[in-house]
Design a protein around this motif. Structure first.
Motif, PDB file in Angstrom:
ATOM      1  N   GLU A 100     -35.005  67.548 -58.253  1.00 36.70           N
ATOM      2  CA  GLU A 100     -35.183  68.463 -58.199  1.00 36.70           C
ATOM      3  C   GLU A 100     -36.425  69.466 -58.955  1.00 36.70           C
ATOM      4  OE1 GLU A 100     -31.605  67.460 -57.246  1.00 36.70           O
ATOM      5  OE2 GLU A 100     -32.432  67.507 -58.894  1.00 36.70           O
ATOM      6  N   GLY A 101     -37.601  69.468 -58.526  1.00 37.36           N
ATOM      7  CA  GLY A 101     -38.941  70.226 -58.940  1.00 37.36           C
ATOM      8  C   GLY A 101     -39.288  71.729 -58.460  1.00 37.36           C
ATOM      9  N   ASN A 102     -38.312  72.621 -57.360  1.00 35.12           N
ATOM     10  CA  ASN A 102     -38.695  73.898 -57.399  1.00 35.12           C
ATOM     11  C   ASN A 102     -37.716  73.678 -56.678  1.00 35.12           C
ATOM     12  OD1 ASN A 102     -40.424  75.728 -56.955  1.00 35.12           O
ATOM     13  ND2 ASN A 102     -42.273  74.557 -57.172  1.00 35.12           N
ATOM     14  N   PHE A 103     -37.900  75.200 -56.043  1.00 39.50           N
ATOM     15  CA  PHE A 103     -36.964  76.450 -55.752  1.00 39.50           C
ATOM     16  C   PHE A 103     -36.476  76.314 -54.580  1.00 39.50           C
ATOM     17  CE2 PHE A 103     -38.461  79.718 -59.182  1.00 39.50           C
ATOM     18  CZ  PHE A 103     -37.544  79.696 -59.750  1.00 39.50           C
ATOM     19  N   PRO A 104     -37.404  75.770 -53.906  1.00 37.27           N
ATOM     20  CA  PRO A 104     -36.749  74.570 -52.487  1.00 37.27           C
ATOM     21  C   PRO A 104     -35.001  73.493 -52.580  1.00 37.27           C
ATOM     22  CG  PRO A 104     -38.985  74.934 -52.560  1.00 37.27           C
ATOM     23  CD  PRO A 104     -38.703  75.476 -53.753  1.00 37.27           C
ATOM     24  N   GLU A 105     -35.370  72.863 -53.608  1.00 40.30           N
ATOM     25  CA  GLU A 105     -34.419  72.228 -53.723  1.00 40.30           C
ATOM     26  C   GLU A 105     -33.867  72.548 -55.215  1.00 40.30           C
ATOM     27  OE1 GLU A 105     -37.919  69.863 -55.327  1.00 40.30           O
ATOM     28  OE2 GLU A 105     -38.638  70.776 -53.225  1.00 40.30           O
ATOM     29  N   GLY A 157     -26.574  75.373 -58.115  1.00 40.45           N
ATOM     30  CA  GLY A 157     -26.984  74.979 -59.391  1.00 40.45           C
ATOM     31  C   GLY A 157     -26.700  72.831 -59.416  1.00 40.45           C
ATOM     32  N   GLU A 158     -27.683  72.112 -59.566  1.00 43.98           N
ATOM     33  CA  GLU A 158     -27.349  70.681 -59.713  1.00 43.98           C
ATOM     34  C   GLU A 158     -28.567  69.893 -59.863  1.00 43.98           C
ATOM     35  OE1 GLU A 158     -24.744  67.463 -57.196  1.00 43.98           O
ATOM     36  OE2 GLU A 158     -26.126  68.853 -55.591  1.00 43.98           O
ATOM     37  N   ILE A 159     -29.051  69.328 -61.165  1.00 48.08           N
ATOM     38  CA  ILE A 159     -30.086  68.500 -61.255  1.00 48.08           C
ATOM     39  C   ILE A 159     -29.102  66.936 -60.795  1.00 48.08           C
ATOM     40  CG2 ILE A 159     -31.715  67.328 -62.922  1.00 48.08           C
ATOM     41  CD1 ILE A 159     -32.051  70.271 -61.986  1.00 48.08           C
ATOM     42  N   THR A 160     -30.184  66.440 -59.872  1.00 48.81           N
ATOM     43  CA  THR A 160     -29.679  64.823 -59.761  1.00 48.81           C
ATOM     44  C   THR A 160     -30.532  63.952 -60.089  1.00 48.81           C
ATOM     45  OG1 THR A 160     -30.992  64.991 -57.396  1.00 48.81           O
ATOM     46  CG2 THR A 160     -28.585  65.604 -57.542  1.00 48.81           C
TER      47      THR A 160
END
Length: 735
Positions: free
Chosen positions: A666-671, A655-658
Motif C-alpha cells: 500500500e502506497g497511497n489512499f486508493p490502496e 486499515g491493512e498494510i500488506t
C-alpha cells in the motif's frame, strides 16, 4: 481565594531559589542553580518566569510555557488552563508558547507519573524531583504521546506551578503591605486586601516574589472554586491559525537559499544499497546532488518537483537481508508457529485455568499492520554549517530529535537547535526521529552544505511508516453453570518494546495471560492508543462471544462480572442508557457494545449498525460514555473522542498494510482507504466526572470502537469478525 484548599498529595515540581538575570526572574522548575541561570539567560528581557512554566510581564500578561507539541489534541490550551486556574489568572491575559527543545525544559512529570504515581510522600518530594529531573534530561524526555499531557504534566506540573506562583505573589504583597497573607485574596491576575481596599497586579509583584522561598507542596484550589477548568467558554489557542492559514507546520518551513530533496528507501525494510547509478538524475535540470545514505537515497534540487522527478531516474541495487521473499501470509504463519512453540512470558497467571471446570469456548483473532497516514507527510528542513545545525520540523519529541540530528551531523547536542512546528497529524508517527525522518534530512543537508527541505512522498511515507504491530491472539474460556467464565486464557504475539498488558476488568477467578516475543523485518512504532487498539478488539469481541454462548444479553453479561469494577459498570450503563439499548433499535439495525480502560480513562461505546445494499456495514451512530476523572476542557474531550472514533473506524473498516516480496504494497489512499466525511456517524459523548485521578483523553476513545462495531455486526448478521479489516468480509442482514 486563599482558603478552602486541599493539599496536593505529592510534589511534582521542585520550586528552587530565585535567580534574577537582566531583569528576568526565574523561579526554578525542578532545576538546580546552574540550570536556573540557563533558563533565565534564554528569557533575558522577556519578562519574569515563575515556577518553571509561567512567565509574567510587567503589563500583567501571563505566558504559559508548554513542554508538549500541538497535533490537534488541544494540549496547547488544556495545560495553560490548568496553570491559569491555580494561578487565578485573568484568562484574557493568558497566552502560551511551546517550550524549546532544550534540556532545561526536559519534562520530569512524565517519568514521575509513570514510575511514582501518587505514592510519593511530600517529605521526599524535593529529593525525588531532583533525581527525576536529571533522569528526564538524560533520557531526552520531552515527549507528546501516551495521553500524558494533562494527566501528568498538567496535574503534577502545571497545577503545581500555578499554585506555587500564586502563593509567592500573595506573600510578596503581604510583605509589601505589612499584612497577613491569610487576609489576601486573588482574582484575575490581581492580589486584593479587602480590609484596606488595596490591590496589586501580578506584574507589579513578580520581581518581589524572587526573595521568597517557594512552597514545595502548594495547596490546590477545590473544584468548586474553578472558573477556567471545566468550563466551555475557553477557545483553543491553535484554532485561529488553522482557520486563517497562519499556522505553521513543518512542511511550511522556509530558509533563505533552501534547496529541496526527495528521498526513497531501499524497497525492503532493513535493506542496504550495494550500488547506485545516478548519472541520468544528475543530468536533469535543477539537480544539485544525489545522496547515498546506505539505507536510502535522495536527490537534491532547486525545486521539489524536479527533485522528485529526478529521483525516479536513479537506479539502485540492494541487499534485502534475506527478506525479499517474505509476505503477509508468511508473517502470520510465523506468529502462529511461535505461539505454539516459544516459551511464554506472563502478564498475569492466577489460579489454575487448566484445572477449572466448565464448557470450553475458544476463538482466535488477528489484526494487520496499520499505517498512521498523517495528512502532512514526513518532512524536515535542516542546515548544517560552521559547527552548528538547525532543524525545522514537526516532532512529538524535540529533545530526541535534537539528539538524532546531533548524531547525524557529527555534532554535540548543544550545537543543534530544533525549531518545532505544529504537526499535521502525529498519532505516534512523529516520535521516533533517529533513522526515520530527522536523521536522514540532516545527513542530506550535511552532504549538500546548504539548507535542504526533505519531503517524503505519500507513497514513501506510507511504505516506510513505523507501523502498528500485526498481532494474533488466541482465547479459551470455561463457562460454569451460570454461563460466566471460571477460567480465562489468552495467548498472543507481541513485539513487547514495551507493550500494554491486555488485562480485563471482569471478575474471573482463574486467569492466565501470556505472550511470545514475535518479530519481523517490518518497522514498528506506536500508533494511537498503542497496544490497546489491538487488545480491546480481541478481549471485547471474545467477551461478546461468551455472552452469546451463555444466551445472555451482551450488556447485562458484562455488568454481571463488574462487581469489583464500579467505574467500568457505571460507564457501560451510561453509554447503554443514552444509546437506547433497552428500548431497541429500528428494523434492519443492531447495537454492539464494548468497554475498555486505557491511559487512566474508561470509555464505553455503543455502535448502531446496518448492512447496506453493497454488503458493507453502515455505522449510523456511536454513543460514548467517558470517565477521565475530571473534565479539564469538556469541548476538547468531546472533540478528541469524536476524532478517536473516526480514526478507529478507519482502522476497523479499511486499515491493512500488506507485504509482498518483502515490500509493503500500500502506497497511497486508493490502496489504504480512510473513512470519508459521508461515512462519519452521529456521535454523542457523555462525560462522567467520577473524581478519580486524571486520565488521558487523546487516545482512550479509540480502543472500544472496533469491537463495538463488530459486535453490532454479529448481532445483525450472525457473522463474527475475528480478523480485521471489516472490508474483507461480505455481510447480509439476518436480524
Amino acid at each position: 481565594m486563599a482558603s478552602g484548599k486541599k493539599k496536593l498529595t505529592r510534589r511534582k515540581f521542585l520550586i528552587g531559589s530565585g535567580v534574577v538575570v537582566g531583569g528576568g526572574l526565574v523561579l526554578g522548575y525542578a532545576a538546580l542553580p546552574n540550570q536556573l541561570k540557563d533558563i533565565a539567560a534564554r528569557h533575558k528581557g522577556e519578562g519574569q518566569i515563575l515556577s518553571g512554566w509561567i512567565k509574567i510581564t510587567p503589563d500583567n500578561k501571563v505566558t504559559v510555557i508548554v513542554p508538549h507539541a500541538e497535533m490537534g489534541q488541544g494540549t496547547h490550551t488544556a495545560l495553560p488552563m490548568m496553570a491559569a486556574e491555580e494561578l487565578d489568572a485573568d484568562w484574557d491575559l493568558v497566552s502560551m508558547e511551546e517550550a524549546p527543545g532544550l534540556p532545561e525544559f526536559a519534562n520530569q512529570p512524565l517519568g514521575e507519573g509513570f514510575i511514582v504515581g501518587d505514592k510519593l510522600p511530600d517529605i521526599l518530594a524535593p529529593l525525588i524531583n531532583k533525581a527525576f529531573y536529571s533522569i528526564a534530561q538524560a533520557m531526552d524526555l520531552q515527549i507528546t504521546g501516551g495521553s500524558t499531557s494533562v494527566r501528568f504534566t498538567g496535574q503534577y506540573g502545571m497545577r503545581v506551578a500555578g499554585a506555587a506562583a500564586r502563593e509567592m505573589l500573595v506573600k510578596a504583597a503581604a510583605r509589601e503591605w505589612g499584612v497577613s497573607a491569610n487576609d489576601l485574596t486573588t482574582e484575575k491576575s490581581f492580589v486584593h486586601h479587602k480590609a484596606s481596599g488595596r490591590s496589586a497586579s501580578y506584574g507589579s509583584l513578580v520581581e518581589a516574589a524572587s526573595a521568597i522561598d517557594p512552597n514545595p507542596t502548594p495547596a490546590l484550589k477545590p473544584k468548586s472554586a474553578h472558573t477556567i477548568v471545566g468550563t466551555r467558554t475557553i477557545k483553543r489557542f491553535d484554532i485561529p491559525g488553522k482557520v486563517n492559514g497562519t499556522a505553521k507546520y513543518g512542511i511550511d518551513a522556509e530558509v533563505e537559499g533552501m534547496l529541496y530533496a526527495a528521498i526513497a528507501r531501499v524497497p525492503v525494510h532493513g535493506g542496504t544499497i550495494t550500488s547506485i547509478n545516478d548519472g541520468a538524475a544528475l543530468a536533469m535540470p535543477g539537480v544539485k546532488k544525489v545522496c547515498n545514505l546506505g539505507y536510502a537515497y535522495a536527490v537534491v534540487a532547486d525545486k521539489y518537483w524536479r527533485a522528485k522527478t529526478a529521483l525516479e531516474a536513479v537506479e539502485i541495487d540492494f541487499e534485502a537481508g534475506g527478506n525479499e521473499l517474505v509476505d503477509s501470509d508468511a508473517i502470520f504463519a510465523r506468529f502462529n508457529q511461535e505461539l505454539a512453540t516459544l516459551e511464554l512470558e506472563y502478564d498475569i497467571d492466577e489460579g489454575d485455568v487448566e484445572a477449572a471446570e466448565g464448557r470450553l469456548i475458544e476463538a482466535d483473532y488477528a489484526v494487520p499492520y496499520l499505517a498512521h497516514a498523517c495528512m502532512e507527510p514526513m518532512n524536515c528542513t535542516a542546515w548544517v554549517r560552521d559547527g552548528v545545525c538547525d532543524v525545522w520540523t514537526g516532532t512529538q519529541a524535540p529533545l530526541m530529535a535534537r539528539t538524532a540530528a546531533a548524531v547525524a551531523a557529527g555534532l554535540e547536542p548543544e550545537n543543534v537547535t530544533v525549531h518545532n512546528h505544529m504537526l499535521g497529524g502525529g498519532f505516534g508517527r512523529r516520535i521516533h526521529a533517529e533513522n526515520d525522518y530527522v536523521a536522514p534530512a540532516v545527513e542530506i543537508a550535511k552532504m549538500t552544505g546548504q539548507p535542504v527541505k526533505t519531503i517524503w512522498t505519500r507513497e514513501e511515507d506510507m511504505r516506510f511508516d513505523e507501523y502498528r504491530p500485526a498481532v494474533v491472539s488466541r482465547f479459551a474460556a470455561k463457562l460454569g453453570d451460570d454461563g460466566k467464565p471460571n477460567a480465562w486464557k489468552n495467548r498472543f504475539s507481541d513485539k513487547r518494546e514495551p507493550a500494554e498488558a491486555p488485562l480485563i476488568p471482569y471478575g474471573v477467578s482463574n486467569q492466565s495471560i501470556g505472550f511470545v516475543r514475535s518479530q519481523s523485518h517490518i518497522k514498528l512504532g506506536p500508533w494511537r492508543s498503542v497496544d490497546h487498539s489491538q487488545h480491546a478488539f480481541f478481549t471485547e469481541s471474545f467477551v461478546d462471544e461468551l455472552a452469546y454462548e451463555a444466551g445472555a444479553d451482551p450488556l447485562e453479561y458484562r455488568l454481571s462480572m463488574l462487581a469489583d469494577a464500579p467505574r467500568h459498570a457505571h460507564v457501560l450503563k451510561t453509554a447503554a442508557e443514552k444509546a437506547g439499548w433497552y428500548s431497541g433499535v429500528r428494523a434492519g439495525r443492531a447495537m454492539g457494545v464494548a468497554v475498555h480502560e486505557s491511559f487512566g480513562t474508561i470509555v464505553a461505546h455503543v455502535a448502531e449498525v446496518s448492512i447496506g445494499d453493497d454488503g458493507m456495514p453502515r455505522v449510523h451512530k456511536v454513543t460514548c460514555a467517558v470517565d477521565c476523572g475530571e473534565a479539564i476542557n469538556p469541548d476538547n474531550i468531546e472533540s478528541q473522542i469524536e476524532s478517536a472514533i473516526i480514526y478507529g473506524m478507519t482502522g476497523a473498516f479499511f486499515g491493512e498494510i500488506t507485504v509482498q516480496d518483502g515490500q509493503v504494497v500500500e502506497g497511497n489512499f486508493p490502496e489504504y482507504e480512510m473513512v470519508r466525511l459521508a461515512d462519519v456517524p452521529e456521535i454523542e459523548v457523555y462525560i462522567i466526572e467520577s473524581g478519580a485521578p486524571l486520565g488521558g483523553i487523546g487516545e482512550p476513545g479509540l480502543p472500544p470502537t472496533a469491537p463495538a462495531i463488530t459486535n453490532a455486526i454479529f448481532a445483525l448478521t450472525g457473522q463474527r469478525v475475528r480478523k480485521l479489516p471489516i472490508r474483507n468480509y461480505e455481510f447480509s442482514a439476518s436480524a
